[in-house]
Each structure stands twice: as structure tokens, then as C-alpha cells.
Design a protein around this motif. Structure first.
Motif, PDB file in Angstrom:
ATOM      1  N   VAL A 205       0.924  -1.267  -0.136  1.00  0.00           N
ATOM      2  CA  VAL A 205      -0.033   0.094  -0.016  1.00  0.00           C
ATOM      3  C   VAL A 205       0.964   1.229  -0.003  1.00  0.00           C
ATOM      4  O   VAL A 205       0.577   2.281  -0.866  1.00  0.00           O
ATOM      5  CB  VAL A 205      -1.007  -0.074   1.339  1.00  0.00           C
ATOM      6  CG1 VAL A 205      -1.757   1.182   1.379  1.00  0.00           C
ATOM      7  CG2 VAL A 205      -1.892  -1.207   1.251  1.00  0.00           C
ATOM      8  N   ILE A 206       1.834   1.338   0.818  1.00  0.00           N
ATOM      9  CA  ILE A 206       2.810   2.361   0.967  1.00  0.00           C
ATOM     10  C   ILE A 206       3.657   2.745  -0.486  1.00  0.00           C
ATOM     11  O   ILE A 206       3.672   3.931  -0.723  1.00  0.00           O
ATOM     12  CB  ILE A 206       3.966   2.133   2.069  1.00  0.00           C
ATOM     13  CG1 ILE A 206       3.211   2.190   3.534  1.00  0.00           C
ATOM     14  CG2 ILE A 206       4.626   3.252   2.125  1.00  0.00           C
ATOM     15  CD1 ILE A 206       2.119   3.141   3.551  1.00  0.00           C
ATOM     16  N   MET A 207       3.884   1.680  -0.946  1.00  0.00           N
ATOM     17  CA  MET A 207       4.683   1.717  -2.301  1.00  0.00           C
ATOM     18  C   MET A 207       3.762   2.305  -3.123  1.00  0.00           C
ATOM     19  O   MET A 207       4.052   2.924  -4.401  1.00  0.00           O
ATOM     20  CB  MET A 207       5.197   0.359  -2.746  1.00  0.00           C
ATOM     21  CG  MET A 207       6.464   0.133  -1.838  1.00  0.00           C
ATOM     22  SD  MET A 207       7.979   1.080  -2.210  1.00  0.00           S
ATOM     23  CE  MET A 207       7.730   2.105  -0.179  1.00  0.00           C
ATOM     24  N   GLY A 208       2.459   1.694  -3.357  1.00  0.00           N
ATOM     25  CA  GLY A 208       1.271   2.323  -4.259  1.00  0.00           C
ATOM     26  C   GLY A 208       1.180   3.840  -4.109  1.00  0.00           C
ATOM     27  O   GLY A 208       0.981   4.187  -5.071  1.00  0.00           O
ATOM     28  N   LEU A 209       1.257   4.079  -2.829  1.00  0.00           N
ATOM     29  CA  LEU A 209       1.004   5.800  -2.745  1.00  0.00           C
ATOM     30  C   LEU A 209       2.180   6.419  -3.098  1.00  0.00           C
ATOM     31  O   LEU A 209       2.117   7.501  -3.670  1.00  0.00           O
ATOM     32  CB  LEU A 209       0.826   5.965  -1.081  1.00  0.00           C
ATOM     33  CG  LEU A 209      -0.516   5.244  -0.623  1.00  0.00           C
ATOM     34  CD1 LEU A 209      -0.788   5.762   0.844  1.00  0.00           C
ATOM     35  CD2 LEU A 209      -1.797   5.857  -1.321  1.00  0.00           C
ATOM     36  N   LEU A 210       3.225   5.759  -2.884  1.00  0.00           N
ATOM     37  CA  LEU A 210       4.593   6.619  -3.274  1.00  0.00           C
ATOM     38  C   LEU A 210       4.935   6.443  -4.779  1.00  0.00           C
ATOM     39  O   LEU A 210       5.469   7.513  -5.212  1.00  0.00           O
ATOM     40  CB  LEU A 210       5.696   6.104  -2.644  1.00  0.00           C
ATOM     41  CG  LEU A 210       5.760   6.260  -1.011  1.00  0.00           C
ATOM     42  CD1 LEU A 210       7.064   5.654  -0.405  1.00  0.00           C
ATOM     43  CD2 LEU A 210       5.748   7.770  -0.753  1.00  0.00           C
ATOM     44  N   LYS A 211       4.396   5.589  -5.535  1.00  0.00           N
ATOM     45  CA  LYS A 211       4.985   5.287  -7.088  1.00  0.00           C
ATOM     46  C   LYS A 211       4.645   6.390  -7.810  1.00  0.00           C
ATOM     47  O   LYS A 211       5.248   6.543  -8.629  1.00  0.00           O
ATOM     48  CB  LYS A 211       4.055   4.127  -7.356  1.00  0.00           C
ATOM     49  CG  LYS A 211       4.452   3.764  -8.972  1.00  0.00           C
ATOM     50  CD  LYS A 211       3.690   2.476  -9.154  1.00  0.00           C
ATOM     51  CE  LYS A 211       3.982   2.225 -10.750  1.00  0.00           C
ATOM     52  NZ  LYS A 211       3.342   0.837 -11.216  1.00  0.00           N
ATOM     53  N   PRO A 212       3.307   7.210  -7.798  1.00  0.00           N
ATOM     54  CA  PRO A 212       3.191   8.321  -8.756  1.00  0.00           C
ATOM     55  C   PRO A 212       4.166   9.449  -8.501  1.00  0.00           C
ATOM     56  O   PRO A 212       4.296  10.215  -9.302  1.00  0.00           O
ATOM     57  CB  PRO A 212       1.780   8.846  -8.183  1.00  0.00           C
ATOM     58  CG  PRO A 212       1.326   7.568  -7.563  1.00  0.00           C
ATOM     59  CD  PRO A 212       2.107   6.942  -6.834  1.00  0.00           C
ATOM     60  N   TYR A 213       4.772   9.522  -7.388  1.00  0.00           N
ATOM     61  CA  TYR A 213       5.809  10.585  -7.131  1.00  0.00           C
ATOM     62  C   TYR A 213       7.213  10.053  -7.528  1.00  0.00           C
ATOM     63  O   TYR A 213       8.217  10.814  -7.107  1.00  0.00           O
ATOM     64  CB  TYR A 213       5.449  11.076  -5.533  1.00  0.00           C
ATOM     65  CG  TYR A 213       4.166  11.609  -5.346  1.00  0.00           C
ATOM     66  CD1 TYR A 213       3.690  12.533  -5.960  1.00  0.00           C
ATOM     67  CD2 TYR A 213       3.588  10.657  -4.781  1.00  0.00           C
ATOM     68  CE1 TYR A 213       2.379  13.205  -5.610  1.00  0.00           C
ATOM     69  CE2 TYR A 213       2.014  11.100  -4.140  1.00  0.00           C
ATOM     70  CZ  TYR A 213       1.674  12.327  -4.795  1.00  0.00           C
ATOM     71  OH  TYR A 213       0.123  12.659  -4.579  1.00  0.00           O
ATOM     72  N   GLU A 217      10.078  12.363 -13.755  1.00  0.00           N
ATOM     73  CA  GLU A 217       9.518  13.416 -14.170  1.00  0.00           C
ATOM     74  C   GLU A 217       8.951  14.119 -12.563  1.00  0.00           C
ATOM     75  O   GLU A 217       8.979  15.445 -12.583  1.00  0.00           O
ATOM     76  CB  GLU A 217       8.076  13.724 -14.805  1.00  0.00           C
ATOM     77  CG  GLU A 217       8.426  13.533 -16.333  1.00  0.00           C
ATOM     78  CD  GLU A 217       8.828  11.941 -16.574  1.00  0.00           C
ATOM     79  OE1 GLU A 217       8.211  11.101 -15.797  1.00  0.00           O
ATOM     80  OE2 GLU A 217       9.455  11.637 -17.623  1.00  0.00           O
ATOM     81  N   SER A 218       8.540  13.471 -11.550  1.00  0.00           N
ATOM     82  CA  SER A 218       7.962  13.981 -10.439  1.00  0.00           C
ATOM     83  C   SER A 218       8.814  13.832  -9.040  1.00  0.00           C
ATOM     84  O   SER A 218       8.653  14.477  -8.151  1.00  0.00           O
ATOM     85  CB  SER A 218       6.500  13.628 -10.280  1.00  0.00           C
ATOM     86  OG  SER A 218       6.699  12.014 -10.054  1.00  0.00           O
ATOM     87  N   TRP A 219       9.856  12.908  -9.162  1.00  0.00           N
ATOM     88  CA  TRP A 219      10.388  12.219  -8.069  1.00  0.00           C
ATOM     89  C   TRP A 219      11.135  13.699  -7.050  1.00  0.00           C
ATOM     90  O   TRP A 219      11.166  13.601  -5.720  1.00  0.00           O
ATOM     91  CB  TRP A 219      11.408  11.333  -7.842  1.00  0.00           C
ATOM     92  CG  TRP A 219      12.791  11.638  -8.608  1.00  0.00           C
ATOM     93  CD1 TRP A 219      13.001  11.740  -9.987  1.00  0.00           C
ATOM     94  CD2 TRP A 219      13.769  11.757  -7.820  1.00  0.00           C
ATOM     95  NE1 TRP A 219      14.337  12.097 -10.107  1.00  0.00           N
ATOM     96  CE2 TRP A 219      14.965  11.878  -8.860  1.00  0.00           C
ATOM     97  CE3 TRP A 219      14.235  11.632  -6.350  1.00  0.00           C
ATOM     98  CZ2 TRP A 219      16.335  12.080  -8.492  1.00  0.00           C
ATOM     99  CZ3 TRP A 219      15.480  11.920  -6.223  1.00  0.00           C
ATOM    100  CH2 TRP A 219      16.569  12.076  -7.186  1.00  0.00           C
TER     101      TRP A 219
END
Length: 508
Positions: A205-213, A217-219
Motif C-alpha cells: 500500500v505504501i509503495m502504491g501511494l509513493l509510486k506516482p511521485y 518527472e516528479s520525484w
């Protein structure tokens, strides 16, 4: 009563509106707060502050059984809305991009974090009350939506970072403690991987929340994301980590490939953790180990000692994985390995290197390479000899770390390649005796404990050299003892003389 009055006044006036409203009305009230938190209008700053106040009042006035009940559909309801609110709160308190070290920007982030943290404590308090209540079985649904964003907030602001203040760190620490209490986890590692073998854990779950960032382009838009990712990754170890390899390897490679040294180091440490905690078979699959190797090998050309140290530590643990794929046939010469390649590059850099921190870094790791290669170190004898002789001549500061490690390297080198040592007897003996004399006559630059360590290591090398040359060192030292007057030098020589010829050199 209309929705505006449900959102603005009842919970401040002490009425029982939240309890009297239908769940959908309460959900709409939270949705309006969410809309104000995520608004991009020109006065969004003051509007969000008021929204936070309203949210706190709404949470306080709402009973826990109302707070975590759904609307009857599987994908919607107050718990889901609260999860969206928690995400908005975490984003609101996140440090902005490119703060440039501004103290006012840091203090603003810390103030926001403290305010948000107090709200999340209220929300977790309601969740804890709902868990202990027999009439609210839906608290687990609320926890499922809230745990991820709250965890990211807590880690972001509890770590020692420029945007954190003692107050915001304290509040974030309390949020993390209460989150673990609500989830009945004894540690962050248990929270992420699951306390029991049959429990799934929340790492996915945590990795799923962090993945878009965590994409190219966004990290960098949120400077905390890389730290949350790295810190979270370090908490999950073998045997739980390998099932998440596809989620954690790309971000680690991305961070390590950055132009900033601190990001390179962070990414290499993430890769090192993966190497240590993922089985070799999984790393070899799809050539992942080779990808990691090539990603960090080029960092050895960077003259940054901290980065070089991180890379060498990672490579030393990666070599056994890479060599599992090599197959040696006894009737042919052993193929050169990745360890040979790295040692060759290190020795090339060590010869002309004059920066003390880099010299110490290289010397610190050299013994591990000799141990790794063993007898195959003979391939690098000539270059190793030049490096060893050169480093033994140069004073390395009060702690003498480089020269101590070079002496350790020389001792290991002679032990592993003893048939090749006797032909180098004179050169090595001269270098060791010169070192002993220089250290013994050093008036005050080096502390006595360090002098003693240097003299002991040099003496041990002389003893090993004597065994490798069938006692020739003893006969040569016997002549010097007759004319030497320095007590420290004489003491070292006598130690060599007193060692029994039959003692095995690897016992030294």
C-alpha cells in the motif's frame, strides 16, 4: 437544514447535527472540507487554514460509529472520503520543491506539519475508540484508507530534516506511535511486512501511494518522497523483500542515477539493501544484478569519498551474486571477474591520488578485495606492490588509517600469494624497516596507541614475510640488530627473531 449549515455551524454551536444527519450528509460535509483543502484558488492559503479548523471541529463532534460507517456501496462512504482527506493533509504539510535553504520556508512547513499532526492524532483517537467499541465493526475499513497517508506524513516529519522543527518532529512521532498502537504492531517493520506470516502487511500500500511521485518527472517535486522511500525500504528485510522487487528496484536505480551526490549515495544505499535482502536467484533473473552493477560502477569515477565508500560496500556484497552465474572449467584459466575489474580500477585511482579522504576510503576497502580474490590476487601483484609501497611512505594524519589498512592488505596479500613473495623479499623488507624506523623516531605527530598499532602491524608483516622466504628475514635482521640502537626498532626485530620457524604464517 441545508448542506452549508451542516458544514459551517452545527458542530461549533454544540448541536447534535453530525449525529442527526444521514451518513451521506456527513460524508458531503467531509467532501466539502476536502474540496477546500485541495482548492487551487487565489486565496487558497487562508481558505485551507480555515478548512483545517473546521475539519478538527467536525472530527471532534462526530461519534466514532458515525465516522467510520459507509454509505452502502463498496467503493464509497465516509472511510473512503476520510482517506482522501488524509492524503490531502499529507500533501498540504509536505515540504515544497527547491526550498533553497530558506529558514522561513522551513518554519512554515514545520508549522503546517504540527497543525496537521494534531488533526491526525484526533482522527487516530477516534479510530482507536471505534476499534474498542462493539458497535462499530467498520473501523477496519477506515484504517485501510487512513494508514498509508498517515504513515507517509509521520515518516516525513519525524526524520531529522531541514523542514522539521522539534515541535513538528514530536507531533509526528506521536502520530506514528498511535498509528502502530491502532494497528496493533510492535514496530514499523511489523506494520510494513505484517506481524505474522499469514498477515499481508502494508508495504504494498505504501509503495502504491509513493509510486506516482517516484518517476523521472516528479520525484524531485517533494524532497521528502525519496527519504520516505529509502527509510521505508530499509525496514523490510529478508525474506519479505523479494516479493516487492519490481516496485523497489526502479526507484532505487532512478535515485542513484541523479547528478546530486547526496541522491547518488541514497540510491546506492537502497540498492545495497536490496542486494543484501533479496535472494541471488531473483537478482540474477532478467539480468537485474548486472543492471545494478553497471548502474553503480561508473560512480567510482566520482572523486567523492562518501559515494565511493557506499559503492564499494555495495559491490563487495554484489560480487558473490554475480559470480554465481560464472562456471569455471578446471582445464582452462579462471575467467576474470567483476571483482577483478573493480580492483583494477581502484588501483589505477589509488596510485596518483593525493586527497587524504579518498586515499583512506580506498585503503579501508582494499583488504576486503584481497580476501575476496584470494590466490587470484596474484593477477594484480605488480600494481598492488606499487600502491602498497607508495602508501607506506606517506604520513596519513594522527589516526594513520590508510597506512594501517595498507599493512593489513600487505599481510593478507602475502598469506594468499606466498609463492610469489620470496622474489620480492628485499623490496618489501626495506619498505617495512623504513616504516618502523620512521614511526619509532616520530617525536610527537602520532599518538602512542597509533604508533604501537603501526609497529605491531609492521612486525606481523615481517613475520609473515619471514615465513614466505623460509627464514631469510631472520638472518638479515640478525646483522641489523648488532648495530641498531633504537629500542623500539630493536624490540620489533626481536619479536621476529623469537617466532618459531615452524609456526604457520596464517596464525599471525
Amino acid at each position: 437544514m441545508d448542506l452549508d449549515s451542516a458544514q459551517k455551524t452545527p458542530w461549533r454551536e454544540g448541536s447534535s447535527l453530525p449525529g442527526e444527519c444521514f451518513p451521506s450528509a456527513l460524508e458531503q460535509a467531509f467532501s466539502k472540507v476536502l474540496h477546500r483543502l485541495t482548492s487551487q484558488g487565489p486565496r487558497r492559503g487562508s481558505g485551507r487554514h480555515v478548512a483545517l479548523q473546521d475539519l478538527g471541529a467536525l472530527i471532534e463532534a462526530t461519534e466514532c460509529d458515525r465516522l467510520f460507517e459507509g454509505s452502502g456501496t463498496p467503493l464509497r462512504g465516509i472511510p473512503e472520503t476520510l482517506g482522501q482527506v488524509a492524503k490531502a493533509l499529507e500533501k498540504y504539510a509536505a515540504p515544497p520543491k527547491d526550498e533553497d535553504g530558506r529558514a522561513d520556508g522551513h518554519s512554515e512547513v514545520a508549522d503546517k506539519a504540527a497543525e496537521v499532526g494534531l488533526l491526525l492524532l484526533k482522527l487516530l483517537g477516534k479510530l482507536e475508540a471505534a476499534k474498542n467499541s462493539l458497535v462499530c465493526p467498520a473501523w477496519k475499513t477506515g484504517l485501510r484508507h487512513l494508514a498509508g497517508p498517515i504513515y507517509i506524513f509521520a515518516i516525513t516529519h519525524s526524520l531529522e530534516q531541514p523542514w522539521a522543527s522539534p515541535r513538528s518532529q514530536n507531533v509526528a512521532g506521536k502520530v506514528l506511535t498511535l498509528l502502530l498502537q491502532v494497528t496493533e504492531c510492535g514496530s514499523v517493520a511489523g506494520f510494513l511486512r505484517g506481524e505474522n506470516e499469514d498477515e499481508k502487511g502494508r508495504f504494498t500500500v505504501i509503495m502504491g501511494l509513493l509510486k506516482p511521485y517516484l518517476n523521472k518527472e516528479s520525484w524531485k517535486n517533494n524532497p521528502a518522497i525519496k527519504l520516505v522511500f529509502s527509510w521505508t525500504l530499509q525496514q523490510v528485510t529478508r525474506p519479505w523483500l523479494n516479493q516487492h522487487l519490481e516496485r523497489i528496484l526502479p526507484p532505487s536505480l532512478l535515485i542513484s542515477d541523479d547528478y546530486q551526490i547526496e541522491n547518488k549515495i541514497l540510491g546506492v544505499r537502497c540498492l545495497h539493501h536490496i542486494v543484501l535482502n533479496v535472494p541471488a536467484a531473483d537478482l540474477l533473473q532478467y539480468n537485474r544484478a548486472q543492471v545494478v552493477y553497471h548502474a553503480i560502477f561508473n560512480h567510482l569515477y566520482t572523486p567523492e569519498h562518501d559515494l565511493v565508500q557506499a559503492v564499494l560496500l555495495c559491490l563487495l556484497d554484489l560480487f558473490p551474486v554475480l559470480e554465481k552465474a560464472l562456471h569455471w572449467k578446471g582445464d582452462a584459466a579462471r575467467p576474470t571477474t567483476h571483482c577483478d575489474e573493480v580492483l583494477q580500477l581502484i588501483l589505477t585511482h589509488m596510485e596518483p591520488e593525493h586527497r587524504l579522504l579518498l586515499r583512506r576510503t580506498y585503503a579501508r576497502n582494499l583488504p576486503a578485495f584481497v580476501k575476496r580474490l584470494g590466490i587470484l590476487t596474484v593477477r594484480h601483484w605488480k600494481r598492488l606492490e606499487r600502491v602498497i609501497l607508495g602508501y607506506l611512505e606517506v604520513y596519513d594524519g594522527p589516526e594513520e588509517e590508510a597506512r594501517l589498512k595498507i599493512l593489513e592488505t600487505l599481510k593478507l596479500l602475502m598469506q594468499h600469494t606466498w609463492p610469489r613473495v620470496s622474489c620480492r623479499l628485499v623490496v618489501l623488507l626495506k619498505a617495512l624497516l623504513k616504516l618502523i624506523c620512521d614511526v619509532a623516531r616520530d617525536p610527537n605527530l602520532t599518538p602512542e596507541p597509533v604508533k604501537s598499532a603501526l609497529l605491531q602491524e609492521a612486525t606481523d608483516c615481517l613475520i609473515v614475510l619471514d615465513h614466505c622466504s623460509q627464514g631469510q628475514v631472520k638472518s638479515l635482521l640478525a646483522k641489523i640488530l648488532q648495530s641498531c640502537e633504537d629500542s623500539k626498532v630493536v624490540n620489533c626485530m626481536r619479536k621476529v627473531q623469537q617466532v618459531s620457524e615452524g609456526a604457520p604464517y596464517d596464525a599471525i
